[in-house]
Design a protein around this motif. Structure first.
Motif, short mmCIF file in Angstrom:
data_model
loop_
_atom_site.label_atom_id
_atom_site.label_comp_id
_atom_site.label_asym_id
_atom_site.label_seq_id
_atom_site.Cartn_x
_atom_site.Cartn_y
_atom_site.Cartn_z
N ILE A 316 0.84 -1.20 0.00
CA ILE A 316 0.00 0.00 0.00
C ILE A 316 0.87 1.25 0.00
O ILE A 316 0.60 2.22 -0.71
N LYS A 317 1.95 1.21 0.78
CA LYS A 317 2.82 2.39 0.87
C LYS A 317 3.41 2.72 -0.50
O LYS A 317 3.44 3.88 -0.91
N THR A 320 0.87 4.20 -2.97
CA THR A 320 0.27 5.50 -2.64
C THR A 320 1.34 6.54 -2.39
O THR A 320 1.16 7.46 -1.61
N THR A 325 -0.11 7.53 -7.70
CA THR A 325 -1.14 6.88 -6.91
C THR A 325 -1.82 5.88 -7.84
O THR A 325 -2.45 6.27 -8.82
N PHE A 333 -9.24 -1.58 1.99
CA PHE A 333 -8.55 -0.31 1.87
C PHE A 333 -9.38 0.68 1.06
O PHE A 333 -9.58 1.82 1.45
N ASN A 334 -9.87 0.24 -0.10
CA ASN A 334 -10.64 1.14 -0.97
C ASN A 334 -11.90 1.64 -0.29
O ASN A 334 -12.27 2.81 -0.39
N ILE A 336 -12.59 1.97 2.95
CA ILE A 336 -12.31 2.95 4.00
C ILE A 336 -11.69 4.21 3.40
O ILE A 336 -12.04 5.34 3.79
N ASN A 337 -10.80 4.06 2.45
CA ASN A 337 -10.15 5.21 1.84
C ASN A 337 -11.17 6.13 1.16
O ASN A 337 -11.10 7.36 1.28
N ASN A 338 -12.13 5.55 0.47
CA ASN A 338 -13.16 6.36 -0.20
C ASN A 338 -14.04 7.09 0.82
O ASN A 338 -14.49 8.21 0.58
N ILE A 340 -13.05 8.07 3.77
CA ILE A 340 -12.26 9.14 4.39
C ILE A 340 -11.98 10.27 3.41
O ILE A 340 -12.12 11.44 3.74
N THR A 341 -11.59 9.94 2.20
CA THR A 341 -11.14 10.98 1.26
C THR A 341 -12.28 11.59 0.45
O THR A 341 -12.16 12.71 -0.03
N GLY B 60 -12.31 1.87 -7.14
CA GLY B 60 -12.20 2.84 -6.07
C GLY B 60 -13.49 3.55 -5.77
O GLY B 60 -13.52 4.51 -4.99
#
Lengths: 408, 62
Positions: A316-317, A320, A325, A333-334, A336-338, A340-341, B60
């Motif tokens: 992941i690191k 990203t 990216t 990950f996707n 939670i990331n969506n 949050i962002t 995504g």
């Protein structure tokens, strides 16, 4: 809060929800990230508020109401929360079964590549019943209507899969599938290594094969060591050229890169290369990566056994980094990331994926599967579609009824 | 003090699964189940870029 209940009495009825998930934030030690397992809320709270949550009496009225509205503290008892989860489970199970059915055809179990990490390695290139026969193509479409009689509940897009579906030797079969499918108002996507794609360009159009997924595992030197053609010394250059041809025809191209220790550090170079080709600016081009190291390795006894495996965190690191990216095929990950962002609600589900609810894969041997990763395995056959449709009810039930309520 | 404390909760997302939305979903499943379409339809506008949705989350969007 009911106006006629004194606040001290109201507070005493509240407790920390069993589904509150607190996470420390490395870069902000005085804050805590909260997720809630059945409301889908995500919040950042101060350490003081978090510590006060364990004893609701220390919270201000405003914070109490906010945390309650987000689900983190609740009037429900532990048993009432479990019952609420069961209620949600029934709702989501019903919801999942209403989704349109997805169909995939395995055109062939043969493949012109010999990738060392292939999850189908032990099932492909067998001598018998390796590819669809012309006489079976109409049966495929009949079977779809027997599996789901309501045509309106079919996804209009059918996926062609393999082995390798776009082998030159299968051109006439693919032409027949597309021809019949288009008459029935379906269109197609293909998961392919892309090598023989130039022989199928006449089928690339908005109403036939409108999109392809192709694997590129790095820049030329790295890719050619991993995506090995049976006889050609390298496959990279031909595939890049075929990508250009598909894009010129207006087709959609989704490039997948399988990532492990041998190409992790090459991904940024691949991104630069694709950018220089003009692909990244093309609205019809997408790129994503798949983690195939560690627990993602389908051939742990044969592949990457001597190399250092990479962890999910390392993967992941690297994906990203600020300079690049690259989308990850990493569900959690996707999700939670969506949230949050982009401020989206967390997508809540009680089953892992379409294999548990609405995915059907039909192979050349007359077998039906629900999961692409298990095609060709005897123990995961959920039914047969030829000569007639018969379900292996126990196996189908294992797949369709698996959800968070009955997980051991 | 109260004002400072009230700034110490920052919500990052909206449209969460409240009691009201659970009841709404239940009712919708009873009255109009076919309207759910595909997985992607229920969460976003499906585009051809999605190809066919296997809930792979690579886009995504989930």
């Amino acid at each position: 809060m009911p106006l006629d209940i004194p606040i001290y009495v109201y507070i005493c009825k509240m407790r920390l929800s069993d589904y509150t998930i607190p996470i420390e934030i490395d870069s902000q030690r005085n804050k805590v990230l909260l997720l809630h397992g059945y409301t889908g809320a995500i919040d950042i709270v101060s350490k003081e508020v978090f510590e006060a949550m364990t004893s609701c009496q220390s919270l201000s009225k405003d914070n109490l109401l906010t945390l309650q509205s987000r689900g983190y503290i609740t009037e429900k008892s532990p048993n009432e929360e479990k019952l609420h989860i069961e209620r949600l489970a029934n709702i989501f199970l019903k919801r999942n079964r209403t989704y349109k059915k997805d169909f995939t055809f395995i055109v062939s179990y043969s493949c012109n590549f010999k990738c060392p990490y292939c999850f189908e390695k032990n099932r492909i290139n067998k001598p018998t019943n390796n590819h669809l026969q012309k006489r079976d193509v109409e049966r495929l479409f009949e079977a779809m209507l027997e599996i789901e009689p309501n045509r309106a509940l079919h996804n209009d897009v059918i996926t062609l899969f393999g082995g390798e579906p776009l082998l030159k030797s299968n051109l006439d079969i693919v032409e027949q599938i597309v021809s019949i499918g288009v008459k029935l108002n379906y269109k197609f996507t293909v998961t392919t290594n892309g090598y023989d794609l130039d022989s199928f360009l006449h089928l690339i159009s908005k109403d036939k094969i409108f999109g392809v997924q192709i694997t590129l595992d790095g820049t030329k030197e790295i890719h050619d060591k991993r995506r090995i053609h049976q006889s050609d010394k390298g496959s990279f250059s031909k595939i890049i050229n075929n990508i250009k041809l598909v894009l010129e025809k207006g087709g959609l191209v989704k490039v997948r890169t399988n990532v492990d220790s041998s190409n992790l550090l090459n991904i940024k170079d691949l991104v630069s290369f694709l950018e220089n080709q003009g692909f990244l600016n093309n609205p019809n081009f997408r790129l994503y990566t798949e983690y195939i190291s560690g627990e993602g390795n389908f051939c742990p006894n044969e592949y990457e056994e001597d190399s250092r495996t990479i962890s999910i965190d390392e993967y992941i690191k690297e994906m990203t980094l600020e300079q690049i990216t690259v989308p990850l095929d990493f569900t959690l990950f996707n999700n939670i990331n969506n949230a949050i962002t982009k401020g989206q609600p967390l997508f809540l589900n009680i089953q892992h994926c379409g294999a548990n609810a609405f995915s059907y894969i039909l192979d050349p041997n007359g077998n039906i599967y629900t999961c692409h990763e298990f095609v060709g395995t005897n123990e995961n056959i959920v039914g047969k579609y030829k000569p007639v449709l018969i379900w292996e009810k126990d196996c189908l039930s294992l797949w369709h009824n698996r959800n968070i309520i009955n997980l051991q | 003090m109260k004002k400072k404390e009230s700034q110490e909760i920052k919500s990052l997302n909206e449209n969460i699964m409240t009691e009201f939305s659970v009841s709404e979903l239940e009712e919708r499943l009873e009255t109009d189940p076919i309207a759910f379409g595909t997985v992607a339809d229920s969460a976003m506008q499906l585009t051809t870029e999605c190809f066919t949705c296997h809930m792979c989350f690579t886009c995504g969007e989930f």
